[in-house]
Structure formats: structure tokens, C-alpha cells
Scaffold this motif. Structure first.
Motif, PDB file in Angstrom:
ATOM      1  N   HIS A  38       6.667  -0.582   2.743  1.00 16.33           N
ATOM      2  CA  HIS A  38       6.234  -1.905   3.185  1.00 16.33           C
ATOM      3  C   HIS A  38       6.717  -2.949   2.180  1.00 16.33           C
ATOM      4  N   ILE A  39       7.401  -3.941   2.693  1.00 17.97           N
ATOM      5  CA  ILE A  39       7.818  -5.048   1.832  1.00 17.97           C
ATOM      6  C   ILE A  39       6.733  -6.117   1.965  1.00 17.97           C
ATOM      7  N   VAL A  40       6.067  -6.414   0.864  1.00 19.06           N
ATOM      8  CA  VAL A  40       4.943  -7.355   0.887  1.00 19.06           C
ATOM      9  C   VAL A  40       5.348  -8.608   0.119  1.00 19.06           C
ATOM     10  N   MET A  41       5.399  -9.743   0.823  1.00 18.80           N
ATOM     11  CA  MET A  41       5.781 -11.004   0.167  1.00 18.80           C
ATOM     12  C   MET A  41       4.526 -11.868   0.028  1.00 18.80           C
ATOM     13  N   VAL A  42       4.211 -12.223  -1.195  1.00 22.10           N
ATOM     14  CA  VAL A  42       2.969 -12.959  -1.457  1.00 22.10           C
ATOM     15  C   VAL A  42       3.262 -14.443  -1.695  1.00 22.10           C
ATOM     16  N   GLY A  43       2.630 -15.286  -0.917  1.00 23.42           N
ATOM     17  CA  GLY A  43       2.693 -16.731  -1.151  1.00 23.42           C
ATOM     18  C   GLY A  43       4.087 -17.321  -1.133  1.00 23.42           C
ATOM     19  N   THR A  44       4.936 -16.781  -0.257  1.00 23.51           N
ATOM     20  CA  THR A  44       6.316 -17.272  -0.222  1.00 23.51           C
ATOM     21  C   THR A  44       6.338 -18.740   0.204  1.00 23.51           C
TER      22      THR A  44
ATOM     23  N   GLY B 152       4.693  -3.544  -8.039  1.00 25.69           N
ATOM     24  CA  GLY B 152       4.801  -4.996  -8.130  1.00 25.69           C
ATOM     25  C   GLY B 152       6.126  -5.382  -8.743  1.00 25.69           C
ATOM     26  N   CYS B 153       6.865  -6.238  -8.057  1.00 25.72           N
ATOM     27  CA  CYS B 153       8.180  -6.623  -8.547  1.00 25.72           C
ATOM     28  C   CYS B 153       8.007  -7.787  -9.516  1.00 25.72           C
ATOM     29  N   SER B 154       8.523  -7.635 -10.708  1.00 25.59           N
ATOM     30  CA  SER B 154       8.327  -8.667 -11.712  1.00 25.59           C
ATOM     31  C   SER B 154       9.671  -9.105 -12.275  1.00 25.59           C
ATOM     32  N   ALA B 155       9.880 -10.420 -12.353  1.00 24.12           N
ATOM     33  CA  ALA B 155      11.167 -10.917 -12.833  1.00 24.12           C
ATOM     34  C   ALA B 155      11.237 -10.846 -14.351  1.00 24.12           C
ATOM     35  N   ARG B 156      10.069 -10.969 -14.974  1.00 27.17           N
ATOM     36  CA  ARG B 156      10.112 -11.031 -16.436  1.00 27.17           C
ATOM     37  C   ARG B 156       9.225  -9.945 -17.038  1.00 27.17           C
ATOM     38  N   PRO B 157       9.574  -9.534 -18.251  1.00 28.32           N
ATOM     39  CA  PRO B 157       8.732  -8.536 -18.909  1.00 28.32           C
ATOM     40  C   PRO B 157       7.334  -9.104 -19.108  1.00 28.32           C
ATOM     41  N   ARG B 158       6.318  -8.278 -18.937  1.00 28.29           N
ATOM     42  CA  ARG B 158       4.939  -8.722 -19.099  1.00 28.29           C
ATOM     43  C   ARG B 158       4.438  -8.293 -20.464  1.00 28.29           C
ATOM     44  N   SER B 159       3.542  -9.098 -21.030  1.00 30.75           N
ATOM     45  CA  SER B 159       3.052  -8.760 -22.363  1.00 30.75           C
ATOM     46  C   SER B 159       2.186  -7.507 -22.325  1.00 30.75           C
TER      47      SER B 159
ATOM     48  N   GLU C  45       3.829   9.027   1.002  1.00 25.94           N
ATOM     49  CA  GLU C  45       2.757   8.133   1.449  1.00 25.94           C
ATOM     50  C   GLU C  45       3.354   6.781   1.846  1.00 25.94           C
ATOM     51  N   ASN C  46       2.534   5.966   2.499  1.00 30.42           N
ATOM     52  CA  ASN C  46       2.933   4.580   2.694  1.00 30.42           C
ATOM     53  C   ASN C  46       2.902   3.870   1.337  1.00 30.42           C
ATOM     54  N   CYS C  47       3.959   3.177   1.029  1.00 27.15           N
ATOM     55  CA  CYS C  47       4.070   2.500  -0.264  1.00 27.15           C
ATOM     56  C   CYS C  47       4.367   1.031  -0.039  1.00 27.15           C
ATOM     57  N   ALA C  48       3.890   0.203  -0.955  1.00 31.00           N
ATOM     58  CA  ALA C  48       4.177  -1.228  -0.864  1.00 31.00           C
ATOM     59  C   ALA C  48       5.006  -1.662  -2.068  1.00 31.00           C
ATOM     60  N   ILE C  49       6.013  -2.477  -1.799  1.00 30.63           N
ATOM     61  CA  ILE C  49       6.685  -3.166  -2.906  1.00 30.63           C
ATOM     62  C   ILE C  49       6.335  -4.636  -2.747  1.00 30.63           C
ATOM     63  N   VAL C  50       5.671  -5.183  -3.756  1.00 32.15           N
ATOM     64  CA  VAL C  50       5.101  -6.517  -3.636  1.00 32.15           C
ATOM     65  C   VAL C  50       5.980  -7.521  -4.388  1.00 32.15           C
TER      66      VAL C  50
ATOM     67  N   SER D 186       0.104 -13.112  -9.730  1.00 31.70           N
ATOM     68  CA  SER D 186      -0.947 -13.393 -10.711  1.00 31.70           C
ATOM     69  C   SER D 186      -1.368 -12.088 -11.377  1.00 31.70           C
ATOM     70  N   ASN D 187      -2.083 -12.207 -12.478  1.00 34.66           N
ATOM     71  CA  ASN D 187      -2.549 -10.991 -13.145  1.00 34.66           C
ATOM     72  C   ASN D 187      -3.482 -10.185 -12.248  1.00 34.66           C
ATOM     73  N   ALA D 188      -4.326 -10.882 -11.494  1.00 35.36           N
ATOM     74  CA  ALA D 188      -5.242 -10.164 -10.595  1.00 35.36           C
ATOM     75  C   ALA D 188      -4.436  -9.381  -9.556  1.00 35.36           C
ATOM     76  N   GLU D 189      -3.335  -9.973  -9.078  1.00 35.29           N
ATOM     77  CA  GLU D 189      -2.496  -9.274  -8.100  1.00 35.29           C
ATOM     78  C   GLU D 189      -1.785  -8.089  -8.747  1.00 35.29           C
ATOM     79  N   LEU D 190      -1.317  -8.302  -9.972  1.00 33.66           N
ATOM     80  CA  LEU D 190      -0.650  -7.199 -10.672  1.00 33.66           C
ATOM     81  C   LEU D 190      -1.603  -6.038 -10.922  1.00 33.66           C
ATOM     82  N   ASP D 191      -2.887  -6.368 -11.098  1.00 31.31           N
ATOM     83  CA  ASP D 191      -3.872  -5.301 -11.318  1.00 31.31           C
ATOM     84  C   ASP D 191      -3.977  -4.355 -10.128  1.00 31.31           C
ATOM     85  N   ARG D 192      -3.562  -4.818  -8.960  1.00 35.04           N
ATOM     86  CA  ARG D 192      -3.579  -3.962  -7.772  1.00 35.04           C
ATOM     87  C   ARG D 192      -2.404  -2.983  -7.754  1.00 35.04           C
ATOM     88  N   CYS D 193      -1.446  -3.196  -8.662  1.00 32.32           N
ATOM     89  CA  CYS D 193      -0.204  -2.411  -8.616  1.00 32.32           C
ATOM     90  C   CYS D 193      -0.297  -1.203  -9.528  1.00 32.32           C
TER      91      CYS D 193
END
Lengths: 248, 248
Positions: free
Chosen positions: B13-19, B85-92, B112-117, B126-133
Motif C-alpha cells: 500500500h502506498i500511503v501519501m500523508v497530507g499531500t 516510513g519514507c524519510s528524506a533526511r536522517p532523523r536524530s 503481509e499487507n505492508c504500507a510505505i508511508v 511528524s514524529n507521532a506519524e513516524l512512531d506508527r512505523c
């Protein structure tokens, strides 16, 4: 200072033939730059330079400024020894056809300047142009919908190039950094003892036959590869649960 | 008749958040369809449906028509067991970070069903969204110019997915399903709520500022990818600790 990755990738020339939409040239430049590919050759672009190309290049306008503009494919290929023609559809004539990985592997192995040639948006490359290519490259795609945008095709080839070049130059493509050291085997053993005792204290575990459940929990915790900080948090929670257990 | 390749890729599943730009949704749909990836989830898109999205989808409008539109990431992930979760920059914070290859390998292996967000164009997730990953994915790119367009990022992941899925379906092995299914995103969310409440009950967590510790614990548990049986054991332990807490 160019890195060894830059030096490898500078050998790769992206050659766009007869591109109709200037926006595609800009998007291709952006795709290239994200992957450290810098050499762009434009053969008979319909419109170039163009404000639309610059807008879509979005910060990669240096690639456009340094692009070499030519009036024939022959001129565009003059610096290159190995030529790959990108083809959207299978050709009837049996050109040797490579996947993107195989194409990049050959290109990097050659140690020569190489060109990957992208044809017109609608009609691709002519047979005469394909005759200039040593190999065809085909990006495997949906047989019912092979409508890959030209900048997306450039993106995939450049991604593949950067990926393989990174492996060759041993620049770790992604540094998985564990800032906090993983827990040692001894720390884990103490965590498991603490966990077992706590589960007995809170009447969850039958002290007569704890084995099966403890093995499941150990396997679960091992999957997470706890670091030292996480072990400390978990032991803190266990202690808090024990304190409650004793109060009751 | 769906091919085995289609069946494998339908789990993705390709999941686009707040595009923000509808054009990016259209281009992403096109990128997906070229690679036989069909499941698109849109979480709070700024504007959808949109004529611009349809125009840029260019023949992939079926992907848009079948897209699932949700008002929270949680709702968007409800069918998925493994979340990247797809991230453009390294996270601390040290999330486990994967390359696109490793991400797709894990996704296809899971059965399984997988999501790439994919996050917002400018601010990502957001950090809260990343916490779901369970994992971050980072496309290795030019450190001086990591301005990868979101549809290009979708293109690269879908290319990688199709490439690896083709290899898997060409060789008849693989797609071994986990014997016990992984916990769903919803089951995990309920586990975290139960954990938080228990930690308050046993006086471990300050109910005024639970966030930081809960995030660490969530990240820790996500690393282990709990299956349903493990979630049940953990919740059993939490209940036992709560019972003790109430007695005291």
C-alpha cells in the motif's frame, strides 16, 4: 572536492533525444542531481533553454546550464565509448536487451564514459539511432501500462547508478547508526531473570512451569534487539510492578 | 486473471500523508501503475479528487478512483501489518533505517499487507506519524541536493518492488507466510493504550507528560514486530500488573 562516487558517476552521460516537453528536461535534471549524476546531453530538444525546464529543475539548474546541446546523436555521443539505448517497448530486431541493473553494471565496469540515451516522448528512438547503441535497456514494467514518464525513467536509471556506484566506492549507502549500544548478553540475562521474577510476583507466571512462556517472551524481546537504555526502562517498569505487587 | 506478481504487489500500500499538490498524487498513481502497484491510500490530501491529479495520472485514473481516502494515518494503516516510513533526511532518534532494497525485501518476505508511508512535500512525517512505523526507509541520495520529488520517490520504491517481486515469482519459492500473523496496526494501537494506562496505574509514568517515554517504548516494541500471540501475552501481563496495582 569531488568524491570517488562523483568521479564514477561523472562518466555517466544522460542523453535526451528530441525531447518535446521542456518540463521533462527540467524534471530529468532534478532526478539526475538527486542521484549525483551531472552530465546531461540534449540532442535537438524542441525548446531549450526554457523557463518551464528551469522551473521544474527546482534547484538543479546547474545541470541545465552545463548541459551540452547538440544537433545530432552522433555529436552527443562523441565523448562516450559505450552506448545504451533506453527502450519502452520490446523491439522486433533482437538487440541485446539489458535490465537497468545489468546496464549500470556494464557501464561502471567499463571504466569508460558511457551514455544512456532516452528517445522522444511519443516515438522513442529511430532505428538509425538505435544502431548507434551497443545495448538496449528496458525498464521492466506493467505490460498493460508501460507509460513510464521520461523523467521517471531517468530517475530509475540514475537511482540504480548511484546505488551500484555507492557499493563500489563502499560509501555506506545508509549508515544505520545505533547511537546507544545494544545490551550485552549478560544485561539481557539479568533482564530475563528480573522479568521472570516479576511475572511470578504479579501472579502471572506459574513458578512450577515457567519455561514455555519465558522462552516466548525471550524470543520476542530478542527480536527487538534491546539497547542499554531500553533495558533500563524495562527494568524500571518491572521494579514498579514488583513494588505494587508487594504492597498488595 | 491476476498474475502471482499482481498478487504479491497488491499487498503493498502506498500511503501519501497530507499531500499538498494534487499533481503529485496523479504522478504517483502513474508511477505506481507502471510498476503494477495498485493500492493507493490518501490521508488528508489537501485537494482530492482534482482535475490536476487526473491529468497527471495519464491513464492511471483507475488507481485514483480506487484510492482509499482517510482522515487519519491510523485509519489509513488499518489493513497493514508492517509499516515503513519514507524519510528524506536522517532523523536524530535512532529509528532502524533501511535502504529501498532492504525495505522491499522485508515487505515481500513478510507475506503481509505492508504500507510505505510518504509524508508531506515540505515537512515530511511528524514524529507521532513516524512512531506508527516499524522502519524508516531512506532513498540514498545526493547529500547536497536531496530534493527528490515525492512521485519520484514513489517511482523508485515501486520499481524496486516490481524488480524484487519479479525475481520471486520467477523462482517458485518464497512468500512464506508468518505462521502467526503479525499484529495489525489497530491491535498495536490498543496494546500501546493498555501499556500507557498500566504504567500510570503502577505509578511508573507521570500522566502529565507520558509522551517521551511512550514514544521510546512504542519504538522498542515496533522493532520486535509483535505477532498476535505476543500481543496477547503482553496484554495478559499488563492486566496482571493492573490487578496487583488495584489491590494495593
Amino acid at each position: 572536492m569531488p568524491t570517488s562516487l562523483d568521479i564514477l558517476l561523472r562518466r555517466l552521460h544522460i542523453v535526451m533525444v528530441g525531447t518535446t516537453h521542456p518540463g521533462n528536461i527540467g524534471s530529468a535534471a532534478r532526478a539526475m542531481k538527486t542521484m549525483n549524476v551531472s552530465q546531461l546531453v540534449l540532442v535537438e530538444p524542441l525548446k531549450f533553454p526554457s523557463a518551464e525546464a528551469t522551473a521544474l529543475a527546482s534547484g538543479a539548474s546547474d545541470i541545465l546550464q552545463n548541459a551540452q546541446v547538440c544537433d545530432s546523436l552522433e555529436a552527443g555521443l562523441k565523448d562516450c565509448r559505450l552506448v545504451f539505448g533506453c527502450s519502452a517497448r520490446p523491439r522486433s530486431v533482437a538487440w541485446p536487451t539489458l535490465s537497468p541493473e545489468a546496464c549500470i553494471e556494464k557501464a561502471l565496469e567499463s571504466g569508460e564514459n558511457c551514455a544512456i540515451v532516452f528517445g522522444r516522448e511519443h516515438s522513442g528512438l529511430s532505428n538509425a539511432e538505435l544502431d548507434r547503441c551497443h545495448y538496449l535497456v528496458q525498464i521492466p514494467s506493467n505490460p498493460d501500462y508501460a507509460s513510464l514518464n521520461i523523467a521517471s525513467a531517468v530517475q530509475i536509471l540514475c537511482y540504480e547508478a548511484r546505488r551500484q556506484a555507492s557499493l563500489l566506492t563502499a560509501t555506506p549507502s545508509i549508515a544505520i547508526k545505533n547511537e546507544i549500544p545494544l545490551a550485552s548478553a549478560e544485561e539481557l540475562a539479568r533482564l530475563y531473570e528480573h522479568l521472570e521474577q516479576t511475572l511470578i510476583d504479579i501472579n502471572f507466571l506459574d513458578p512450577e512451569k515457567p519455561k514455555r512462556l519465558m522462552r516466548k517472551l525471550q524470543r520476542f524481546l530478542n527480536k527487538a534487539q534491546p539497547n542499554q537504555s531500553e533495558v533500563n526502562i524495562l527494568r524500571g517498569i518491572l521494579t514498579a510492578a514488583q513494588v505494587q505487587g508487594k504492597k498488595s
